[in-house]
Write a protein that holds these residues in place. Sequence first.
Motif, short mmCIF file in Angstrom:
data_model
loop_
_atom_site.label_atom_id
_atom_site.label_comp_id
_atom_site.label_asym_id
_atom_site.label_seq_id
_atom_site.Cartn_x
_atom_site.Cartn_y
_atom_site.Cartn_z
N GLY A 1 0.77 -1.22 0.00
CA GLY A 1 0.00 0.00 0.00
C GLY A 1 0.80 1.27 0.00
O GLY A 1 0.29 2.31 0.38
N GLN A 2 2.08 1.21 -0.44
CA GLN A 2 2.88 2.42 -0.34
C GLN A 2 3.91 2.49 -1.46
O GLN A 2 4.52 1.49 -1.82
N THR A 3 4.07 3.68 -2.03
CA THR A 3 5.10 3.85 -3.05
C THR A 3 6.48 3.78 -2.39
O THR A 3 6.64 4.09 -1.22
N CYS A 4 7.47 3.35 -3.17
CA CYS A 4 8.81 3.12 -2.62
C CYS A 4 9.56 4.40 -2.28
O CYS A 4 10.48 4.38 -1.47
N GLY A 5 9.19 5.51 -2.93
CA GLY A 5 9.92 6.74 -2.68
C GLY A 5 11.38 6.60 -3.09
O GLY A 5 11.68 6.22 -4.22
N LYS A 6 12.30 6.83 -2.16
CA LYS A 6 13.73 6.75 -2.46
C LYS A 6 14.30 5.36 -2.25
O LYS A 6 15.51 5.15 -2.41
N ALA A 7 13.47 4.40 -1.87
CA ALA A 7 13.96 3.03 -1.66
C ALA A 7 14.10 2.30 -3.00
O ALA A 7 13.55 2.71 -4.01
N ARG A 8 14.87 1.25 -3.02
CA ARG A 8 15.02 0.35 -4.17
C ARG A 8 15.51 1.06 -5.44
O ARG A 8 15.06 0.76 -6.54
#
Length: 255
Positions: A27-34
């Motif tokens: 339920g969440q965008t990765c943003g700066k992860a991955r």
Amino acid sequence: MKAFCFVLLLVLAGAASGTIEKRTVGGQTCGKARQYHVEIEAKTGGKTCGGSLLNTRWVITASHCAEQIVTVKVGINVDKSLKSKVKSFFKGEPKENKQVIEVAKQFTFKGEEEQAHDIMLIRLNQDVSPKLPQINLPSSECTRPQPNQQVQIGGWGAKKKAKKPKNMMCASVEMIECNENDKPDSKYHSDENAVMCAFKPGVETCFGDGGSAVEYNNVLHGIVVNKPVDDCEGRIVMLDICRYKDWITKTMQDN
């Protein structure tokens, strides 16, 4: 011209802001992860998968994601400055960030009896920028995450092949014991020393998520290998990187 540039900046700024949405892998965008995430697209058959950049020359993914000519795209989830976004808009991405890879540069793990496992290393044709984010392998004392521990998954998986989500999605899932149906495709060897499983209500891996990384303690600990690969699955099946770490190191050294 000034008006055009102002509109362009607004569009790029909007693209940079992630929004929370409930979709395939959480339920969440990765943003700066991955930011190490790689997209792998088969030349024929419409198959799309994920992968991970290990260093400037090597990508790791699932074997079922390739075994034919593929296009590998790196840097697709990198957090760029506004200046870099404007530059990419006018000049395009660096050519080395999109490479067509022949089968000869794809290396599938094979056991003692030459049985293929669903894990693959891809050697890029040319080095990509060392500034691109990479994911680390576990230390020499590698141990798999245990039941009830949390691991992180993510990808651009979609319910339908033709509709890729706007944002890469991330989620935490809980390690569980595998059952007899939790295994890679029958084309590949499977055993309890290699296969791991995870689950969380409402979280699925879907079309396009195969080959994506499973993170534990901020390092690579698994590769998603769910079957059938084009369906959405709540129980997430992965291969344990600890089982293949020596092979990964040797393959990169020898090739």
